[in-house]
Motif scaffolding. Structure first.
Motif, PDB file in Angstrom:
ATOM      1  N   UNK A 131       0.842  -1.190   0.000  1.00 25.70           N
ATOM      2  CA  UNK A 131       0.000   0.000   0.000  1.00 25.70           C
ATOM      3  C   UNK A 131       0.878   1.242   0.000  1.00 25.70           C
ATOM      4  N   UNK A 168       0.752   5.457   1.084  1.00 24.51           N
ATOM      5  CA  UNK A 168      -0.012   6.443   1.840  1.00 24.51           C
ATOM      6  C   UNK A 168       0.625   7.816   1.744  1.00 24.51           C
ATOM      7  N   UNK A 227      -4.064  11.191   4.225  1.00 23.09           N
ATOM      8  CA  UNK A 227      -4.958  10.329   3.441  1.00 23.09           C
ATOM      9  C   UNK A 227      -4.867   8.906   3.964  1.00 23.09           C
ATOM     10  N   UNK A 228      -5.872   8.098   3.651  1.00 20.66           N
ATOM     11  CA  UNK A 228      -5.798   6.691   3.977  1.00 20.66           C
ATOM     12  C   UNK A 228      -4.899   5.965   2.991  1.00 20.66           C
ATOM     13  N   UNK A 229      -4.364   4.804   3.353  1.00 20.69           N
ATOM     14  CA  UNK A 229      -3.520   4.040   2.434  1.00 20.69           C
ATOM     15  C   UNK A 229      -4.278   3.644   1.168  1.00 20.69           C
ATOM     16  N   UNK A 239      -4.125   0.885  -2.161  1.00 18.83           N
ATOM     17  CA  UNK A 239      -3.572  -0.368  -2.689  1.00 18.83           C
ATOM     18  C   UNK A 239      -2.698  -0.087  -3.905  1.00 18.83           C
ATOM     19  N   UNK A 278       3.800   0.564   2.572  1.00 16.10           N
ATOM     20  CA  UNK A 278       3.606  -0.501   3.538  1.00 16.10           C
ATOM     21  C   UNK A 278       3.595  -1.859   2.841  1.00 16.10           C
TER      22      UNK A 278
END
Lengths: 112, 115
Positions: free
Chosen positions: A36, A38, A42-44, A46, A87
């Motif tokens: 992922x 990020x 913001x949110x992670x 894909x 990540x």
């Protein structure tokens, strides 16, 4: 769930290829490897997922050796907008109901 | 496009208050998740749900509870907020497993400050 280890930070320059390696020695047979990205506030998001060998999509490639104890995310020709936290996750297979464990991530900084 | 929305981007609450964080997804996903994100610790899973009224503890459930009364909505509850629950809270959803690790779709996050 398998624990992952990845570098805390990396630096690169625009136009270079960046490879981020992740170790996951305790990966289970049913686990997939997912990456992922990020950006701040913001949110992670894909990027890519694989089980073995090599997977490629429009933004990245994922290399997984036969023993699956590590994986490498490859970002071709990075730009400033690729500066983010990356990540590496393992899990999601079998009875874990999609449960994924996020580690600390790798802060990638792309310089002009 | 999958959309995951969270009720607030920023929230300030006092110690001892009961806090509700709401998350809604519009893709009919079975799985929903609540994470918290803190500097140096990455994302940590608090609770997840794989169906309506079903829930499973994640890695750090202490001090939190959840509610999933409808498929599209997953609520995180802080029964009595404490300062150590100051954090960024992220909600995510994903389709059901089909033997693979499915992609999770994240909301924008709620930055909660407990004073």
């Amino acid at each position: 769930l398998a624990k992952t280890t990845q570098p805390i930070s990396m630096d690169s320059y625009e136009g270079q290829e960046v490879n981020i390696t992740c170790s996951h020695n305790n990966i289970a047979t049913n686990d997939y490897i997912t990456w992922y990205q990020q950006f701040p506030s913001q949110g992670p998001r894909f990027i890519i997922q694989g089980y073995k060998t090599k997977v490629t999509n429009e933004v990245a490639s994922l290399f997984i050796p036969a023993d699956r104890k590590s994986s490498t995310l490859s970002l071709p020709r990075v730009s400033l907008s690729d500066t983010a936290v990356y990540y590496c996750l393992v899990g999601g297979g079998g009875t874990s109901y999609g449960k994924l464990t996020f580690g600390q991530g790798t802060i990638l900084t792309v310089h002009p | 496009d999958v959309k995951v929305t969270q009720s607030s981007r920023y929230l300030v609450k006092r110690t001892g208050e009961k806090v509700f964080l709401e998350c809604v997804q519009d893709m009919d996903h079975e799985n929903m998740f609540w994470y918290r994100q803190d500097p140096g610790l990455g994302l940590r899973l608090i609770y997840f749900s794989y169906d309506v009224k079903m829930k499973e503890k994640g890695d750090i459930p202490e001090g939190y509870s959840v509610s999933r009364e409808k498929k599209e909505r997953f609520s995180l509850i802080l029964e009595s907020a404490s300062t150590n629950q100051t954090s960024m809270y992220l909600c995510a959803s994903s389709p059901p497993l089909a033997g693979v690790g499915d992609e999770q779709y994240f909301g924008p996050g709620t930055r909660l400050t407990v004073t």
